[in-house]
Structure formats: C-alpha cells, structure tokens
Scaffold this motif. Structure first.
Motif, PDB file in Angstrom:
ATOM      1  N   GLU A  18     -27.208  48.534  16.381  1.00 31.26           N
ATOM      2  CA  GLU A  18     -25.837  48.037  16.416  1.00 31.26           C
ATOM      3  C   GLU A  18     -25.654  47.030  17.545  1.00 31.26           C
ATOM      4  O   GLU A  18     -24.958  46.020  17.387  1.00 31.26           O
ATOM      5  CB  GLU A  18     -24.877  49.221  16.567  1.00 31.26           C
ATOM      6  N   ALA A  66     -26.975  43.784  16.338  1.00 35.42           N
ATOM      7  CA  ALA A  66     -26.031  43.095  15.458  1.00 35.42           C
ATOM      8  C   ALA A  66     -24.976  42.351  16.274  1.00 35.42           C
ATOM      9  O   ALA A  66     -24.582  41.226  15.931  1.00 35.42           O
ATOM     10  CB  ALA A  66     -25.366  44.093  14.509  1.00 35.42           C
ATOM     11  N   ALA A  87     -24.487  38.047  16.436  1.00 37.20           N
ATOM     12  CA  ALA A  87     -23.251  37.451  15.907  1.00 37.20           C
ATOM     13  C   ALA A  87     -23.177  35.976  16.294  1.00 37.20           C
ATOM     14  O   ALA A  87     -23.311  35.634  17.465  1.00 37.20           O
ATOM     15  CB  ALA A  87     -22.044  38.205  16.442  1.00 37.20           C
ATOM     16  N   ARG A  98     -18.464  38.363  16.447  1.00 39.54           N
ATOM     17  CA  ARG A  98     -18.823  39.516  17.283  1.00 39.54           C
ATOM     18  C   ARG A  98     -17.651  40.486  17.368  1.00 39.54           C
ATOM     19  O   ARG A  98     -17.833  41.703  17.314  1.00 39.54           O
ATOM     20  CB  ARG A  98     -19.247  39.055  18.679  1.00 39.54           C
ATOM     21  N   THR A 102     -17.528  42.428  14.183  1.00 38.07           N
ATOM     22  CA  THR A 102     -18.590  43.435  14.176  1.00 38.07           C
ATOM     23  C   THR A 102     -18.218  44.606  15.074  1.00 38.07           C
ATOM     24  O   THR A 102     -18.421  45.777  14.722  1.00 38.07           O
ATOM     25  CB  THR A 102     -19.918  42.817  14.647  1.00 38.07           C
ATOM     26  N   THR A 140     -15.684  46.792  13.383  1.00 38.82           N
ATOM     27  CA  THR A 140     -16.344  47.601  12.356  1.00 38.82           C
ATOM     28  C   THR A 140     -17.053  48.802  12.980  1.00 38.82           C
ATOM     29  O   THR A 140     -16.972  49.918  12.469  1.00 38.82           O
ATOM     30  CB  THR A 140     -17.357  46.750  11.573  1.00 38.82           C
TER      31      THR A 140
END
Length: 213
Positions: free
Chosen positions: A179, A182, A186, A192, A195, A198
């Motif tokens: 994570e 990720a 971004a 970002r 994300t 989320t």
C-alpha cells in the motif's frame, strides 16, 4: 536545490519494508547494521549525498527479497552519531526514479543503476490538490484515528498545505508495504490523496478483500 543534471546514475539502496519517502518530505532513520553504516559513510563522501529508499518484496520462486522498480532518492540532510556507534539520520526526499538494474561489486550494501525520466516534476515546487475537500478528508481521518486509538495535533493538520498534509499522512500511517508502494507511485498529489482515501476507507471497513493487487 538539486537539478536533474546533477542526479547520479548509480545509487546506494536501502531496502526497508514500510518506510516511505516522498519528494520534498523528510524521513528520519536509525542506522545500526554495519553494511548500512558503510553505506552512509560512502554517501557522505559524494556531492549529492543521496540514498535510495526502495520497498523490498518477496517473489514466489525467487530467493531473497526483490526490489520494487520505483523508489525515491533522499539527500542526507542531518546525521548524528550515538555513543555506541549508531547513526540517526534524516533524508530529505529529492526525486523518484525507476530502477534499471542492480549493480554488483564489492560494497556490502546493494546498489542500483536508475533512470530519473518521468519524474522531473518531483524537482519543482510543491504540488497542490485543487479538488481536496479538506473538511470531508479530515472527518474521514478523524474516524480512522478514533478507530485506531491514535491522537494528533488537529490544528496543525487543518493548517497544513495540501502536499504536506497528504504526503505526511502517507508516510506516517501504518499501511502495508504494498500500500505504501501504491502511494509512492501515484503520479500526482490528487491521485495520491485518492489512494490515501481508499486505504483509509478500506481500513475502516476492516480490510475485507484484496485492495492492492
């Protein structure tokens, strides 16, 4: 400020799971393993004083920890030595990169040839998030902090600039390494932040199902 032309082709690599460094952010680190003390000594001898932070990950069928292809280079901006020979350092995030290949040699730490193409914006001014709904975002964050029994300086969060707010939370909150990766990858601050939202919502739901593929 470091210019793109000053960025080296080869970097020392510090593969630390869950440690996220982002451009224009600061990451404190504690170095005590002999190989990383050597890495620090070598980095301090260079003009740029850069160390590459890269997330390691396991690949089925392959021995040892592999490295994600995208990482972030940080400049050693502060360092102090403890009485027993350990170092407390701070890395100032400079620019992301894409790993081309690992470089063999005689150093006890890992090194990599890197490509800076596509991350030129990391070297510019702070990014902004024109679509950030700060009230809704802070409400979500408050729910997350209450769920995790965490506390913070809410006044500072409310006053923080967009990039400082999103990037600091991305680095500090306890997300899984994948994570964190990720968040690193971004392409923009709004992406970002999306994300991050989320991940926060996923955590509040109890982490049901696979989020990062």
């Amino acid at each position: 400020m470091i210019r793109q032309a000053d960025l080296p082709e080869i970097l020392p690599v510090f593969p630390l799971p869950g440690a996220l460094l982002l451009p224009r952010a600061r990451l404190p680190l504690h170095l005590f393993e002999p190989r990383y003390l050597t890495m620090l000594e070598d980095a301090l001898k260079t003009r740029q004083r850069l160390i590459a932070m890269v997330q390691p990950h396991e690949v089925p069928g392959r021995d040892g920890a592999q490295l994600h292809r995208i990482g972030c280079a940080g400049r050693v901006s502060q360092f102090s030595e403890t009485e027993d020979g350990r170092y407390m350092i701070t890395l100032a995030g400079v620019c992301r990169f894409r790993m081309v290949e690992e470089i063999g040699g005689f150093t006890p730490y890992r090194r990599a040839r890197v490509d800076w193409t596509g991350f030129e914006g990391d070297l510019g001014a702070a990014d902004h998030d024109p679509h950030l709904d700060r009230g809704a975002f802070l409400n979500l964050l408050e729910r997350y902090f209450e769920d995790r029994n965490l506390d913070t300086d809410w006044g500072s969060l409310k006053e923080a600039e967009d990039e400082l707010l999103v990037n600091s939370l991305s680095m500090l909150l306890d997300f899984d390494p994948e994570e964190k990766q990720a968040l690193l990858e971004a392409p923009s601050l709004p992406t970002r932040r999306e994300t991050l939202v989320t991940l926060l919502e996923y955590a509040l739901r109890g982490g049901d199902g696979d989020l990062i593929q």
